[in-house]
Design a protein around this motif. Structure first.
Motif, short mmCIF file in Angstrom:
data_model
loop_
_atom_site.label_atom_id
_atom_site.label_comp_id
_atom_site.label_asym_id
_atom_site.label_seq_id
_atom_site.Cartn_x
_atom_site.Cartn_y
_atom_site.Cartn_z
N ASP A 1 0.82 -1.21 0.00
CA ASP A 1 0.00 0.00 0.00
C ASP A 1 0.86 1.26 0.00
OD1 ASP A 1 -2.19 -1.60 0.01
OD2 ASP A 1 -2.85 -1.12 2.04
N ALA A 2 1.98 1.23 0.72
CA ALA A 2 2.85 2.40 0.75
C ALA A 2 3.44 2.67 -0.64
CB ALA A 2 3.97 2.19 1.76
N VAL A 3 3.86 1.62 -1.34
CA VAL A 3 4.39 1.80 -2.69
C VAL A 3 3.30 2.33 -3.62
CG1 VAL A 3 5.29 0.56 -4.70
CG2 VAL A 3 6.22 0.10 -2.42
N ASP A 4 2.09 1.78 -3.51
CA ASP A 4 0.99 2.27 -4.35
C ASP A 4 0.70 3.74 -4.07
OD1 ASP A 4 0.73 -0.20 -5.51
OD2 ASP A 4 -0.94 -0.84 -4.22
N ASP A 5 0.76 4.13 -2.80
CA ASP A 5 0.48 5.53 -2.46
C ASP A 5 1.58 6.46 -2.98
OD1 ASP A 5 -2.01 5.40 -1.23
OD2 ASP A 5 -1.16 4.80 0.69
N VAL A 6 2.82 6.01 -2.95
CA VAL A 6 3.89 6.85 -3.50
C VAL A 6 3.64 7.10 -4.98
CG1 VAL A 6 6.36 6.95 -3.99
CG2 VAL A 6 5.58 6.16 -1.77
N ARG A 7 3.11 6.10 -5.68
CA ARG A 7 2.81 6.27 -7.10
C ARG A 7 1.63 7.21 -7.33
NH1 ARG A 7 3.88 0.18 -7.65
NH2 ARG A 7 5.91 0.08 -8.69
N ARG A 8 0.84 7.48 -6.29
CA ARG A 8 -0.30 8.39 -6.42
C ARG A 8 0.05 9.84 -6.11
NH1 ARG A 8 -3.12 4.15 -3.21
NH2 ARG A 8 -4.41 2.92 -4.64
N LEU A 9 1.30 10.12 -5.78
CA LEU A 9 1.65 11.46 -5.31
C LEU A 9 1.51 12.53 -6.38
CD1 LEU A 9 4.77 10.79 -3.04
CD2 LEU A 9 2.36 10.90 -2.42
N ASP A 10 1.47 12.15 -7.64
CA ASP A 10 1.34 13.13 -8.71
C ASP A 10 -0.10 13.29 -9.18
OD1 ASP A 10 4.08 13.57 -8.69
OD2 ASP A 10 4.47 11.91 -10.08
N GLY A 11 -1.05 12.60 -8.52
CA GLY A 11 -2.45 12.71 -8.93
C GLY A 11 -3.04 14.07 -8.59
N ARG A 12 -4.09 14.45 -9.31
CA ARG A 12 -4.70 15.77 -9.12
C ARG A 12 -6.15 15.70 -8.65
NH1 ARG A 12 -2.49 19.40 -14.26
NH2 ARG A 12 -0.25 19.09 -13.83
N SER A 13 -6.70 14.49 -8.48
CA SER A 13 -8.08 14.39 -8.04
C SER A 13 -8.19 14.68 -6.55
CB SER A 13 -8.64 12.99 -8.35
OG SER A 13 -7.84 12.01 -7.71
N LEU A 14 -9.42 14.87 -6.09
CA LEU A 14 -9.67 15.19 -4.68
C LEU A 14 -10.08 13.95 -3.92
CD1 LEU A 14 -11.66 18.55 -4.99
CD2 LEU A 14 -9.22 18.23 -4.51
N LEU A 15 -9.81 13.98 -2.62
CA LEU A 15 -10.24 12.89 -1.75
C LEU A 15 -11.75 12.87 -1.72
CD1 LEU A 15 -9.21 10.73 0.26
CD2 LEU A 15 -9.43 12.44 2.06
#
Length: 439
Positions: free
Chosen positions: A340-354
């Motif tokens: 999950d931590a690796v997947d989240d690091v790959r999401r750091l450039d996303g622009r959508s909202l929580l």
């Protein structure tokens, strides 16, 4: 006298710090760990090895006696400090070192226990670094750190005696009451677990109530708490905080398992994430950590088969997040944290909202409805580090409620690994005070 001065000066140059965190003090703990690592000051796992005692976080009256007992067990020369905010940490450590160096003439007549002449054995008073006296509420000798022994006879000094009870096979064996917490190294601060042991096997476990008065917005779940109040929160910000939380949990588990080098690696990546390091700088290191820890046969053998929790049982207990999705024992959960931590690091450039933690199924199938971002279709992308966020009942409450069931039948040596493998957030347990029982 010359040797005493030499030892005090050596201690003041590079003091050993006992870092004690109160519930609600996660941000202060993180700042203190980072500052100590930058200064290359060693941390102490027990009061016996400490020169400075740094209390990180807000004051908690319920845990005052336990803090005082830690202070009593710290040998002289010693200094007790408190940092209530992350900004106070550096100044507190500088003050502590200065006070420690100034004590070389002050304590030449004291013994190992650190009591000054004339301080009564049961007076309940301790002297702080600033010279003021603190008196406990009852004025009596305090129980060992971790709370009362939950029954049984006691010898002088608070050492519990064994009593006889039947084990699971109906045999009459000695039974000992032991408490873990509220302050242990790499332990959820404020959590107390009362154990009944026969031999080295946990026959029964019961949770003590947590300390109240913490923050109403736990540090790790802050993005989700803000989103629940209607504030727009970038999904990348939530992913960064969640990845850091998983690495913090992993570092605690690795430290308990006896792998301090990789624990430091996990914590360094955690701190870089919190300092807003870019994904390209963090991802290679996170992948190396995932390979090294996830493929470790030694760690797998050490933790295999303990704390087993199926996905169905987790869901039935109200648990969500990595613990439910892992569906297995401690190795399954720490590998889930890594993935999950690796997947989240790959999401750091996303622009959508929580977005919301649960989407309306009709909205997903309505052809006239606007398209739903892919990130919102992934439940893991929307969960807080411990699971679906609910301010009325944070996910750590359900996690902690599972501990008695998972600890029973476990050897004492594996009990701390089970707790570290679930890692309920003490901030979520403390704010606000809720009904909290187990067993």
């Amino acid at each position: 006298m010359g040797l005493t001065r030499l030892l005090v000066r050596a201690a003041a140059a590079r003091p050993r710090v006992l870092l004690v965190t109160t519930p609600g003090g996660t941000a202060v703990r993180l700042a203190a760990e980072r500052e100590l690592r930058c200064r290359d000051w060693p941390t102490a796992a027990t009061p016996a090895g400490a020169d400075l005692m740094l209390v990180a976080g807000p004051e908690c009256r319920e845990l005052g006696p336990a803090l005082d007992r830690l202070w009593e067990d710290t040998p002289r020369p010693r200094v007790r400090l408190r940092a209530e905010t992350a900004e106070d940490v550096a100044a507190a450590l500088d003050t502590g070192r200065a006070r420690l160096g100034a004590t070389e003439h002050a304590h030449s007549g004291t013994g190992r226990t650190g009591r000054t002449p004339g301080q009564g054995e049961g007076s309940g008073r301790t002297r702080t670094a600033g010279g003021e006296w603190r008196t406990s509420a009852d004025g009596e000798r305090r129980a060992p750190v971790g709370g009362d022994t939950d029954g049984g006879m006691e010898m002088p000094g608070g050492l519990p005696m064994a009593e006889v009870g039947e084990d699971r096979d109906g045999l009459a064996l000695d039974r000992l009451h032991v408490s873990l917490g509220p302050f242990l190294a790499d332990w959820p601060s404020g959590l107390i677990v009362h154990l009944v042991l026969q031999g080295d096997v946990v026959q029964r476990a019961l949770l003590g109530g947590p300390c109240g008065g913490g923050t109403t917005e736990p540090f790790w779940a802050r993005p989700w708490a803000r989103a629940a109040e209607g504030e727009p929160v970038p999904l990348a910000e939530a992913a960064r905080r969640r990845a850091a939380a998983h690495l913090d949990s992993l570092g605690r588990l690795l430290a308990v398992a006896g792998w301090p080098a990789e624990a430091v690696t996990a914590r360094r990546i955690r701190d870089d994430l919190l300092e807003r390091a870019p994904a390209e700088a963090v991802l290679p290191r996170a992948l190396r950590l995932q390979r090294r820890v996830g493929r470790s046969r030694t760690l797998d053998r050490l933790t295999r088969g303990i704390g087993t929790l199926s996905t169905a049982d987790a869901r039935a207990a109200g648990v969500s997040g990595p613990a439910a999705r892992a569906g297995g024992d401690v190795p399954a959960r720490y590998r889930r944290w890594l993935a999950d931590a690796v997947d989240d690091v790959r999401r750091l450039d996303g622009r959508s909202l929580l977005g919301p933690t649960a989407l309306d199924s009709e909205a997903l199938t309505d052809a006239a409805a606007p398209p739903v971002p892919t990130a919102l279709l992934d439940p893991a992308a929307q969960e807080s580090p411990r699971g679906r966020w609910d301010a009325g009942r944070p996910p750590s409450v359900a996690l902690a409620g599972l501990l008695p069931r998972l600890l029973e039948g476990t050897e004492l040596a594996g009990a701390r690994l089970v707790v570290a493998g679930l890692d309920p957030d003490p901030d979520e347990l403390a704010a606000p005070i809720r009904e909290f029982t187990g067993g």
